[in-house]
Design a protein around this motif. Structure first.
Motif, PDB file in Angstrom:
ATOM      1  N   GLY A  64       0.857  -1.168   0.000  1.00 44.56           N
ATOM      2  CA  GLY A  64       0.000   0.000   0.000  1.00 44.56           C
ATOM      3  C   GLY A  64       0.892   1.215   0.000  1.00 44.56           C
ATOM      4  N   HIS A  65       0.287   2.344   0.090  1.00 42.62           N
ATOM      5  CA  HIS A  65       1.060   3.583   0.083  1.00 42.62           C
ATOM      6  C   HIS A  65       1.463   3.998   1.493  1.00 42.62           C
ATOM      7  CE1 HIS A  65      -1.082   3.847  -3.802  1.00 42.62           C
ATOM      8  NE2 HIS A  65       0.067   4.354  -4.200  1.00 42.62           N
ATOM      9  N   THR A  66       2.498   4.790   1.569  1.00 38.08           N
ATOM     10  CA  THR A  66       2.942   5.404   2.816  1.00 38.08           C
ATOM     11  C   THR A  66       3.031   6.907   2.596  1.00 38.08           C
ATOM     12  OG1 THR A  66       5.301   5.312   2.320  1.00 38.08           O
ATOM     13  CG2 THR A  66       4.320   3.351   3.362  1.00 38.08           C
ATOM     14  N   PRO A  67       3.128   7.684   3.657  1.00 36.37           N
ATOM     15  CA  PRO A  67       3.230   9.143   3.480  1.00 36.37           C
ATOM     16  C   PRO A  67       4.379   9.562   2.562  1.00 36.37           C
ATOM     17  CG  PRO A  67       2.719   8.650   5.756  1.00 36.37           C
ATOM     18  CD  PRO A  67       2.982   7.318   5.072  1.00 36.37           C
ATOM     19  N   SER A  68       5.447   8.796   2.513  1.00 35.30           N
ATOM     20  CA  SER A  68       6.580   9.168   1.657  1.00 35.30           C
ATOM     21  C   SER A  68       6.243   9.065   0.174  1.00 35.30           C
ATOM     22  CB  SER A  68       7.802   8.302   1.976  1.00 35.30           C
ATOM     23  OG  SER A  68       7.549   6.949   1.664  1.00 35.30           O
ATOM     24  N   ASP A  69       5.160   8.372  -0.174  1.00 38.13           N
ATOM     25  CA  ASP A  69       4.727   8.301  -1.569  1.00 38.13           C
ATOM     26  C   ASP A  69       4.082   9.601  -2.032  1.00 38.13           C
ATOM     27  OD1 ASP A  69       5.486   5.590  -2.053  1.00 38.13           O
ATOM     28  OD2 ASP A  69       3.729   4.952  -0.907  1.00 38.13           O
ATOM     29  N   PHE A  70       3.770  10.490  -1.098  1.00 29.18           N
ATOM     30  CA  PHE A  70       3.088  11.746  -1.402  1.00 29.18           C
ATOM     31  C   PHE A  70       3.901  12.908  -0.835  1.00 29.18           C
ATOM     32  CE2 PHE A  70       0.013   8.321  -0.823  1.00 29.18           C
ATOM     33  CZ  PHE A  70      -0.597   8.311  -2.068  1.00 29.18           C
ATOM     34  N   SER A  71       5.084  13.093  -1.370  1.00 29.67           N
ATOM     35  CA  SER A  71       6.035  14.052  -0.794  1.00 29.67           C
ATOM     36  C   SER A  71       5.551  15.502  -0.854  1.00 29.67           C
ATOM     37  CB  SER A  71       7.393  13.927  -1.482  1.00 29.67           C
ATOM     38  OG  SER A  71       7.264  14.197  -2.871  1.00 29.67           O
ATOM     39  N   LEU A  72       4.621  15.804  -1.737  1.00 28.33           N
ATOM     40  CA  LEU A  72       4.127  17.183  -1.832  1.00 28.33           C
ATOM     41  C   LEU A  72       3.001  17.465  -0.843  1.00 28.33           C
ATOM     42  CD1 LEU A  72       4.118  17.636  -5.716  1.00 28.33           C
ATOM     43  CD2 LEU A  72       5.863  18.349  -4.067  1.00 28.33           C
ATOM     44  N   LEU A  73       2.543  16.448  -0.144  1.00 25.23           N
ATOM     45  CA  LEU A  73       1.464  16.600   0.828  1.00 25.23           C
ATOM     46  C   LEU A  73       1.966  16.240   2.215  1.00 25.23           C
ATOM     47  CD1 LEU A  73      -1.328  14.780  -1.185  1.00 25.23           C
ATOM     48  CD2 LEU A  73      -0.956  17.239  -1.030  1.00 25.23           C
ATOM     49  N   GLU A  74       1.311  16.777   3.228  1.00 28.04           N
ATOM     50  CA  GLU A  74       1.629  16.409   4.602  1.00 28.04           C
ATOM     51  C   GLU A  74       0.527  15.486   5.110  1.00 28.04           C
ATOM     52  OE1 GLU A  74       2.708  19.544   7.259  1.00 28.04           O
ATOM     53  OE2 GLU A  74       3.786  20.632   5.690  1.00 28.04           O
ATOM     54  N   LEU A  75       0.743  14.189   4.930  1.00 35.14           N
ATOM     55  CA  LEU A  75      -0.231  13.180   5.350  1.00 35.14           C
ATOM     56  C   LEU A  75       0.415  12.246   6.351  1.00 35.14           C
ATOM     57  CD1 LEU A  75      -1.613  12.115   1.835  1.00 35.14           C
ATOM     58  CD2 LEU A  75      -2.710  13.642   3.479  1.00 35.14           C
ATOM     59  N   ASP A  76      -0.380  11.771   7.322  1.00 33.41           N
ATOM     60  CA  ASP A  76       0.124  10.704   8.175  1.00 33.41           C
ATOM     61  C   ASP A  76      -0.447   9.380   7.642  1.00 33.41           C
ATOM     62  OD1 ASP A  76      -2.479  10.341   9.231  1.00 33.41           O
ATOM     63  OD2 ASP A  76      -2.060  11.596  10.954  1.00 33.41           O
ATOM     64  N   GLN A  77       0.002   8.267   8.176  1.00 38.07           N
ATOM     65  CA  GLN A  77      -0.391   6.971   7.631  1.00 38.07           C
ATOM     66  C   GLN A  77      -1.897   6.745   7.722  1.00 38.07           C
ATOM     67  OE1 GLN A  77       1.757   4.777   5.983  1.00 38.07           O
ATOM     68  NE2 GLN A  77      -0.227   3.964   5.331  1.00 38.07           N
ATOM     69  N   ASP A  78      -2.532   7.217   8.787  1.00 39.37           N
ATOM     70  CA  ASP A  78      -3.991   7.056   8.907  1.00 39.37           C
ATOM     71  C   ASP A  78      -4.715   7.771   7.775  1.00 39.37           C
ATOM     72  OD1 ASP A  78      -3.810   5.493  11.190  1.00 39.37           O
ATOM     73  OD2 ASP A  78      -4.017   7.194  12.555  1.00 39.37           O
ATOM     74  N   GLU A  79      -4.252   8.957   7.413  1.00 33.88           N
ATOM     75  CA  GLU A  79      -4.874   9.705   6.314  1.00 33.88           C
ATOM     76  C   GLU A  79      -4.671   9.006   4.975  1.00 33.88           C
ATOM     77  OE1 GLU A  79      -4.683  14.299   7.781  1.00 33.88           O
ATOM     78  OE2 GLU A  79      -2.763  13.307   7.362  1.00 33.88           O
ATOM     79  N   VAL A  80      -3.501   8.451   4.761  1.00 36.26           N
ATOM     80  CA  VAL A  80      -3.239   7.689   3.537  1.00 36.26           C
ATOM     81  C   VAL A  80      -4.160   6.478   3.476  1.00 36.26           C
ATOM     82  CG1 VAL A  80      -1.522   6.293   2.304  1.00 36.26           C
ATOM     83  CG2 VAL A  80      -0.842   8.466   3.348  1.00 36.26           C
ATOM     84  N   ASP A  81      -4.280   5.766   4.585  1.00 38.46           N
ATOM     85  CA  ASP A  81      -5.163   4.596   4.634  1.00 38.46           C
ATOM     86  C   ASP A  81      -6.609   4.983   4.352  1.00 38.46           C
ATOM     87  OD1 ASP A  81      -2.920   3.087   5.269  1.00 38.46           O
ATOM     88  OD2 ASP A  81      -3.382   3.008   7.419  1.00 38.46           O
ATOM     89  N   ASP A  82      -7.061   6.108   4.918  1.00 34.05           N
ATOM     90  CA  ASP A  82      -8.432   6.573   4.686  1.00 34.05           C
ATOM     91  C   ASP A  82      -8.658   6.893   3.210  1.00 34.05           C
ATOM     92  OD1 ASP A  82      -8.958   6.296   7.379  1.00 34.05           O
ATOM     93  OD2 ASP A  82      -8.792   8.451   7.829  1.00 34.05           O
ATOM     94  N   LEU A  83      -7.689   7.564   2.595  1.00 36.36           N
ATOM     95  CA  LEU A  83      -7.806   7.892   1.170  1.00 36.36           C
ATOM     96  C   LEU A  83      -7.855   6.632   0.316  1.00 36.36           C
ATOM     97  CD1 LEU A  83      -5.406  10.941   0.896  1.00 36.36           C
ATOM     98  CD2 LEU A  83      -7.870  10.953   0.524  1.00 36.36           C
ATOM     99  N   GLU A  84      -7.009   5.687   0.628  1.00 39.15           N
ATOM    100  CA  GLU A  84      -7.027   4.437  -0.145  1.00 39.15           C
ATOM    101  C   GLU A  84      -8.349   3.705   0.020  1.00 39.15           C
ATOM    102  OE1 GLU A  84      -3.504   2.215   1.001  1.00 39.15           O
ATOM    103  OE2 GLU A  84      -2.513   2.906  -0.826  1.00 39.15           O
ATOM    104  N   ALA A  85      -8.888   3.671   1.226  1.00 37.12           N
ATOM    105  CA  ALA A  85     -10.168   3.015   1.466  1.00 37.12           C
ATOM    106  C   ALA A  85     -11.285   3.715   0.697  1.00 37.12           C
ATOM    107  CB  ALA A  85     -10.473   2.989   2.957  1.00 37.12           C
ATOM    108  N   GLU A  86     -11.274   5.036   0.721  1.00 36.67           N
ATOM    109  CA  GLU A  86     -12.296   5.806  -0.013  1.00 36.67           C
ATOM    110  C   GLU A  86     -12.192   5.551  -1.502  1.00 36.67           C
ATOM    111  OE1 GLU A  86     -13.365  10.458  -0.822  1.00 36.67           O
ATOM    112  OE2 GLU A  86     -12.645   9.912   1.165  1.00 36.67           O
ATOM    113  N   PHE A  87     -10.962   5.543  -2.031  1.00 38.94           N
ATOM    114  CA  PHE A  87     -10.761   5.314  -3.453  1.00 38.94           C
ATOM    115  C   PHE A  87     -11.226   3.901  -3.827  1.00 38.94           C
ATOM    116  CE2 PHE A  87      -8.163   3.920  -7.056  1.00 38.94           C
ATOM    117  CZ  PHE A  87      -8.491   4.908  -7.982  1.00 38.94           C
TER     118      PHE A  87
END
Length: 92
Positions: A64-87
């Motif tokens: 899955g993705h980690t915050p380092s996959d989105f270097s232009l955004l300030e996301l924590d792992q929970d936010e990344v997980d939420d986005l992936e679940a929504e997508f």
């Protein structure tokens, strides 16, 4: 004659071959500290674990993705997980 910096020194190299990537592991140790059979067993175990990990990464459902996959955004792992679940929910 120099003192050992470490009990076990490990080096690993991956080379591209005609049959795909090949991992070579080199282990060195002071003979007075470790038995060769023990080091060989450790090396075989380490290679088996790395082989299993590499095989796991070929599964499309692995990872899955980690915050380092989105270097232009300030996301924590929970936010990344939420986005992936929504997508994933939007594309069922």
């Amino acid at each position: 004659g120099m003192p050992a910096a470490h009990v076990l020194d490990a080096g690993a190299v991956v080379a591209d071959t005609a049959h795909g990537p090949e991992l070579t592991l080199t282990l060195s140790w002071p003979e007075a500290l470790l038995e060769e059979a023990d080091v060989q067993e450790l090396g075989r175990t380490w290679l088996a674990l790395l082989t299993g990990l590499a095989a796991h990464t070929t599964d499309p459902t692995a990872g899955g993705h980690t915050p380092s996959d989105f270097s232009l955004l300030e996301l924590d792992q929970d936010e990344v997980d939420d986005l992936e679940a929504e997508f994933a929910d939007d594309h069922l």
